[in-house]
Design an enzyme around this catalytic site. Structure first.
Site, PDB file in Angstrom:
ATOM      1  N   LYS A  22       0.851  -1.211   0.000  1.00 47.78           N
ATOM      2  CA  LYS A  22       0.000   0.000   0.000  1.00 47.78           C
ATOM      3  C   LYS A  22       0.880   1.252   0.000  1.00 47.78           C
ATOM      4  O   LYS A  22       0.661   2.170  -0.791  1.00 47.78           O
ATOM      5  CB  LYS A  22      -0.873  -0.001   1.246  1.00 47.78           C
ATOM      6  CG  LYS A  22      -1.526   1.330   1.584  1.00 47.78           C
ATOM      7  CD  LYS A  22      -2.444   1.265   2.776  1.00 47.78           C
ATOM      8  CE  LYS A  22      -1.721   1.417   4.079  1.00 47.78           C
ATOM      9  NZ  LYS A  22      -1.358   2.794   4.467  1.00 47.78           N
ATOM     10  N   ASN A  23       1.894   1.264   0.855  1.00 44.91           N
ATOM     11  CA  ASN A  23       2.671   2.490   1.034  1.00 44.91           C
ATOM     12  C   ASN A  23       3.673   2.743  -0.073  1.00 44.91           C
ATOM     13  O   ASN A  23       4.309   3.793  -0.106  1.00 44.91           O
ATOM     14  CB  ASN A  23       3.356   2.484   2.406  1.00 44.91           C
ATOM     15  CG  ASN A  23       2.317   2.584   3.523  1.00 44.91           C
ATOM     16  OD1 ASN A  23       1.140   2.853   3.255  1.00 44.91           O
ATOM     17  ND2 ASN A  23       2.730   2.330   4.744  1.00 44.91           N
ATOM     18  N   ARG A  92      -4.783  10.504   4.454  1.00 49.36           N
ATOM     19  CA  ARG A  92      -3.712  11.488   4.576  1.00 49.36           C
ATOM     20  C   ARG A  92      -2.740  11.400   3.408  1.00 49.36           C
ATOM     21  O   ARG A  92      -2.222  12.418   2.935  1.00 49.36           O
ATOM     22  CB  ARG A  92      -2.997  11.208   5.893  1.00 49.36           C
ATOM     23  CG  ARG A  92      -1.713  11.910   6.090  1.00 49.36           C
ATOM     24  CD  ARG A  92      -0.987  11.381   7.314  1.00 49.36           C
ATOM     25  NE  ARG A  92       0.381  11.803   7.288  1.00 49.36           N
ATOM     26  CZ  ARG A  92       0.795  13.006   7.640  1.00 49.36           C
ATOM     27  NH1 ARG A  92      -0.096  13.885   8.052  1.00 49.36           N
ATOM     28  NH2 ARG A  92       2.064  13.324   7.583  1.00 49.36           N
ATOM     29  N   CYS A 116      -6.195  12.427  12.607  1.00 52.33           N
ATOM     30  CA  CYS A 116      -5.879  11.018  12.391  1.00 52.33           C
ATOM     31  C   CYS A 116      -6.222  10.325  13.697  1.00 52.33           C
ATOM     32  O   CYS A 116      -6.339  10.939  14.741  1.00 52.33           O
ATOM     33  CB  CYS A 116      -4.390  10.866  12.081  1.00 52.33           C
ATOM     34  SG  CYS A 116      -3.956   9.139  11.880  1.00 52.33           S
ATOM     35  N   ARG A 121      -0.873  14.594  12.815  1.00 54.43           N
ATOM     36  CA  ARG A 121       0.192  14.153  11.904  1.00 54.43           C
ATOM     37  C   ARG A 121       0.430  15.314  10.946  1.00 54.43           C
ATOM     38  O   ARG A 121      -0.192  15.425   9.919  1.00 54.43           O
ATOM     39  CB  ARG A 121      -0.215  12.855  11.199  1.00 54.43           C
ATOM     40  CG  ARG A 121      -0.213  11.680  12.168  1.00 54.43           C
ATOM     41  CD  ARG A 121      -0.718  10.415  11.534  1.00 54.43           C
ATOM     42  NE  ARG A 121       0.204   9.911  10.524  1.00 54.43           N
ATOM     43  CZ  ARG A 121      -0.147   8.955   9.649  1.00 54.43           C
ATOM     44  NH1 ARG A 121      -1.388   8.512   9.646  1.00 54.43           N
ATOM     45  NH2 ARG A 121       0.715   8.509   8.762  1.00 54.43           N
ATOM     46  N   ASP A 313       4.846   0.647  12.075  1.00 49.85           N
ATOM     47  CA  ASP A 313       3.629   0.006  11.554  1.00 49.85           C
ATOM     48  C   ASP A 313       3.482  -1.436  12.018  1.00 49.85           C
ATOM     49  O   ASP A 313       2.455  -2.058  11.741  1.00 49.85           O
ATOM     50  CB  ASP A 313       3.609   0.046  10.027  1.00 49.85           C
ATOM     51  CG  ASP A 313       3.364   1.456   9.528  1.00 49.85           C
ATOM     52  OD1 ASP A 313       3.481   1.691   8.312  1.00 49.85           O
ATOM     53  OD2 ASP A 313       3.080   2.334  10.362  1.00 49.85           O
ATOM     54  N   ILE A 335       8.651   6.968  16.787  1.00 48.60           N
ATOM     55  CA  ILE A 335       8.155   7.679  15.602  1.00 48.60           C
ATOM     56  C   ILE A 335       6.875   8.435  15.939  1.00 48.60           C
ATOM     57  O   ILE A 335       6.741   9.634  15.665  1.00 48.60           O
ATOM     58  CB  ILE A 335       7.908   6.696  14.441  1.00 48.60           C
ATOM     59  CG1 ILE A 335       9.133   5.823  14.177  1.00 48.60           C
ATOM     60  CG2 ILE A 335       7.441   7.457  13.194  1.00 48.60           C
ATOM     61  CD1 ILE A 335      10.356   6.537  13.676  1.00 48.60           C
ATOM     62  N   ARG A 405      -8.502  -0.677   4.726  1.00 47.62           N
ATOM     63  CA  ARG A 405      -7.624   0.347   4.173  1.00 47.62           C
ATOM     64  C   ARG A 405      -6.277  -0.246   3.778  1.00 47.62           C
ATOM     65  O   ARG A 405      -5.632   0.233   2.853  1.00 47.62           O
ATOM     66  CB  ARG A 405      -7.380   1.456   5.195  1.00 47.62           C
ATOM     67  CG  ARG A 405      -8.618   2.229   5.570  1.00 47.62           C
ATOM     68  CD  ARG A 405      -8.270   3.433   6.379  1.00 47.62           C
ATOM     69  NE  ARG A 405      -7.274   4.249   5.679  1.00 47.62           N
ATOM     70  CZ  ARG A 405      -6.883   5.443   6.105  1.00 47.62           C
ATOM     71  NH1 ARG A 405      -7.367   5.940   7.213  1.00 47.62           N
ATOM     72  NH2 ARG A 405      -5.994   6.135   5.426  1.00 47.62           N
TER      73      ARG A 405
HETATM   74  C1  EPZ Z   1       4.185   6.860   6.319  1.00 50.28           C
HETATM   75  O1  EPZ Z   1       3.388   7.899   6.847  1.00 50.28           O
HETATM   76  C2  EPZ Z   1       3.284   5.638   6.271  1.00 50.28           C
HETATM   77  N1  EPZ Z   1       2.141   5.914   5.408  1.00 50.28           N
HETATM   78  C3  EPZ Z   1       2.797   5.282   7.678  1.00 50.28           C
HETATM   79  O2  EPZ Z   1       2.069   4.063   7.573  1.00 50.28           O
HETATM   80  C4  EPZ Z   1       3.996   5.057   8.583  1.00 50.28           C
HETATM   81  O3  EPZ Z   1       3.532   4.831   9.894  1.00 50.28           O
HETATM   82  C5  EPZ Z   1       4.926   6.281   8.549  1.00 50.28           C
HETATM   83  O4  EPZ Z   1       5.295   6.567   7.185  1.00 50.28           O
HETATM   84  C6  EPZ Z   1       6.201   6.053   9.357  1.00 50.28           C
HETATM   85  O5  EPZ Z   1       6.901   4.958   8.834  1.00 50.28           O
HETATM   86  C7  EPZ Z   1       2.310   5.852   4.068  1.00 50.28           C
HETATM   87  O6  EPZ Z   1       3.393   5.577   3.586  1.00 50.28           O
HETATM   88  C8  EPZ Z   1       1.107   6.121   3.229  1.00 50.28           C
HETATM   89  P1  EPZ Z   1       6.300  10.240   8.241  1.00 50.28           P
HETATM   90  P2  EPZ Z   1       3.964   9.427   6.812  1.00 50.28           P
HETATM   91  O7  EPZ Z   1       6.190  11.523   7.492  1.00 50.28           O
HETATM   92  O8  EPZ Z   1       4.720   9.651   5.565  1.00 50.28           O
HETATM   93  C9  EPZ Z   1       6.444  13.511  11.631  1.00 50.28           C
HETATM   94  C10 EPZ Z   1       0.248   2.621   7.756  1.00 50.28           C
HETATM   95  O9  EPZ Z   1      -0.115   2.048   8.788  1.00 50.28           O
HETATM   96  N2  EPZ Z   1       6.137  14.468  10.551  1.00 50.28           N
HETATM   97  O10 EPZ Z   1       7.481   9.337   7.953  1.00 50.28           O
HETATM   98  O11 EPZ Z   1       2.829  10.320   7.128  1.00 50.28           O
HETATM   99  C11 EPZ Z   1       5.292  12.565  11.930  1.00 50.28           C
HETATM  100  O12 EPZ Z   1       4.375  13.168  12.836  1.00 50.28           O
HETATM  101  C12 EPZ Z   1       0.661   4.075   7.809  1.00 50.28           C
HETATM  102  O13 EPZ Z   1       0.371   2.085   6.638  1.00 50.28           O
HETATM  103  C13 EPZ Z   1       6.204  15.839  10.821  1.00 50.28           C
HETATM  104  O14 EPZ Z   1       6.486  16.252  11.941  1.00 50.28           O
HETATM  105  O15 EPZ Z   1       4.962   9.389   8.050  1.00 50.28           O
HETATM  106  C14 EPZ Z   1       6.003  11.373  12.523  1.00 50.28           C
HETATM  107  O16 EPZ Z   1       6.264  11.613  13.898  1.00 50.28           O
HETATM  108  C15 EPZ Z   1       0.290   4.702   9.143  1.00 50.28           C
HETATM  109  N3  EPZ Z   1       5.931  16.724   9.828  1.00 50.28           N
HETATM  110  C16 EPZ Z   1       7.327  11.339  11.770  1.00 50.28           C
HETATM  111  O17 EPZ Z   1       7.487  12.637  11.181  1.00 50.28           O
HETATM  112  C17 EPZ Z   1       5.616  16.314   8.552  1.00 50.28           C
HETATM  113  O18 EPZ Z   1       5.415  17.162   7.666  1.00 50.28           O
HETATM  114  C18 EPZ Z   1       7.358  10.323  10.642  1.00 50.28           C
HETATM  115  O19 EPZ Z   1       6.237  10.555   9.805  1.00 50.28           O
HETATM  116  C19 EPZ Z   1       5.562  14.921   8.295  1.00 50.28           C
HETATM  117  C20 EPZ Z   1       5.833  14.021   9.307  1.00 50.28           C
END
Ligand code: EPZ
Length: 426
Positions: A22-23, A92, A116, A121, A313, A335, A405
């Site tokens: 998916k990701n 998202r 979320c 997020r 995840d 994370i 999802r």
């Molecule tokens: C991706 O989300 C995945 N989703 C998530 O999987 C996964 O949990 C996450 O990466 C971490 O591995 C998809 O790929 C669609 P991040 P993403 O930006 O990109 C902070 C699932 O279960 N952050 O790597 O949104 C954030 O709050 C989903 O399949 C900011 O502060 O995650 C987090 O603490 C859930 N500002 C950290 O960075 C931003 O602009 C990592 O988030 C963006 C993120």
């Protein structure tokens, strides 16, 4: 809203096929916006989230159709640059269209994702990446309104300019967005502290296949030389490492013997190590991973990290396993500090879990007891199903649209492994 009825107590055994990730599929689908024409994406999983991304692309004017296992996306007919709130609020990852729209059309209007299931997020890093490329970004009425401000260069389609940007923290999504915008920006872009999750590596490979110039693919330092245009092409989505690891946990939690086939063992290192730490015996057989339980799992401490560390995840799924382990496990999520909605639901099944800040202390119990529980987010729901497989009696997991999802045909795949699982309309 459907429920999943899980009757526990059976050891799972057999082989399950992993679907496309998916990701990985979601950013690949967004990347098709960068090159007008016919793209073919193979092994896209049929999930609520990929269907939502289809609707986002269609809202932008693209044409999408499935032909058997392949998704055909024609982005030559794109006419809008707006990703509407009613779609983005359900997923998202819709924010992945921000970079491609800005790069191809010089402007984008993408709804903020909204809340979320767990914590805020933010998308501040996505926005900072666009600004680094010279875009002006405002928030207006809940929308990200972005426009490239540099004069359109006659030779270059986009009016974004190469830049140097270092992510303060590693972000999968923000890395994907910045990369997708930079490939059409005039000049050199250097991205430091880029995410190296396999899904982002595949995105970079797809962009290169479309004609992008990217050095350092798979590393935290990406050097992108912008090109005037890209050409549509084909790609096969990599196997879903989180789905694969979830089924390995299903084998471990039911003291079973499960083989996950058609996966990428190289992407599963941290998850396999975490399972071996609880006593599971794991062998790699080509593109399959074989898990044999050695009896009741024993406790093991766990901390999530960015790839190749243990994935956040998989945190919920491993908490379900820890709930029946011998001893006490400490599970820390570095994370997301509040991704523990599954804890109170597992507690209702008899688990002994105490959460303090971003740390969960899990005292393993001999048995869990089936109970009616409620899914709250994708991976929390998976944890409840896993706990139900091990529990005595019946567990009814409600609101399983969360599961839809991210897990393709979950009930069917579990039944094929010998589980007593039934989907029932509520
Ligand atoms: C991706 O989300 C995945 N989703 C998530 O999987 C996964 O949990 C996450 O990466 C971490 O591995 C998809 O790929 C669609 P991040 P993403 O930006 O990109 C902070 C699932 O279960 N952050 O790597 O949104 C954030 O709050 C989903 O399949 C900011 O502060 O995650 C987090 O603490 C859930 N500002 C950290 O960075 C931003 O602009 C990592 O988030 C963006 C993120």
């Amino acid at each position: 809203m459907d429920s999943l009825i899980v009757r526990g107590g059976r050891s799972l055994s057999g082989t399950v096929e992993v679907s496309g990730a998916k990701n990985a599929a979601l950013p690949l689908m967004a990347a098709t916006l960068l090159a007008p024409g016919q793209h073919v994406l193979r092994r896209v999983p049929r999930l609520a989230d990929t269907h939502t991304m289809v609707r986002v692309l269609e809202a932008l004017g693209a044409r999408v159709r499935w032909e058997g296992p392949a998704m055909h996306i024609d982005t030559s007919t794109c006419s809008s640059v707006e990703a509407p709130y009613e779609l983005v609020k359900t997923m998202r990852a819709s924010v992945y269209v921000l970079g491609p729209l800005l790069a191809r059309f010089g402007r984008a209007r993408v709804s903020l994702p909204g809340g979320c299931a767990w914590g805020p997020r933010p998308v501040d890093l996505h926005i900072k990446g666009m600004e680094a490329l010279g875009a002006r970004v405002d928030i207006d009425e809940g929308y990200i309104v972005a426009s490239a401000t540099k004069p359109r260069d006659s030779e270059f389609g986009s009016s974004l300019r190469g830049t140097r940007y270092t992510f303060p923290i590693s972000s999968v999504g923000a890395t994907g967005n910045l990369l997708m915008a930079a490939v059409l920006a005039k000049g050199l872009t250097v991205i430091e502290n880029a995410a190296i999750e396999p899904e982002i590596t595949q995105l970079a490979q797809y962009l290169v296949a479309m004609g992008a110039i990217i050095e350092g693919v798979g590393t935290t330092r990406l050097e992108v030389e912008g090109v005037p245009e890209l050409s549509p092409t084909e790609v096969e989505v990599i196997p879903d490492r989180i789905e694969a690891a979830t089924y390995l946990v299903a084998g471990a939690i039911t003291l079973g013997d499960v083989t996950v086939a058609n996966c990428r063992p190289a992407h599963l290192g941290a998850s396999m190590a975490a399972l071996e730490a609880t006593g599971a015996r794991i062998t790699i057989e080509g593109m399959s991973v074989h898990l044999q339980s050695s009896g009741r799992p024993h406790a093991a401490d766990l901390t999530t990290h960015v790839y190749p560390g243990f994935p956040t995840d998989m945190q919920a799924q491993m908490m379900a396993l820890a709930s029946i382990a011998t001893g006490t496990s400490t599970i820390t999520d570095t994370i997301y500090h509040d991704r523990f909605n599954h804890a109170p639901e597992l507690t209702r099944m008899g688990a002994d879990i105490r959460v303090e800040a971003n740390v969960a202390i899990v005292h393993g119990r001999d048995r869990l007891k089936g109970a009616p529980v409620m899914a709250t987010d994708l991976r929390a729901s998976a944890a409840l199903v896993l706990a139900g497989l091990a529990a005595d009696g019946e567990t009814r997991v409600s609101r399983i649209y969360h599961l839809d999802r991210g897990y393709e045909r979950l009930a069917d795949k579990l039944v094929m492994l010998g589980a007593d699982v039934e989907r029932r309309p509520e």
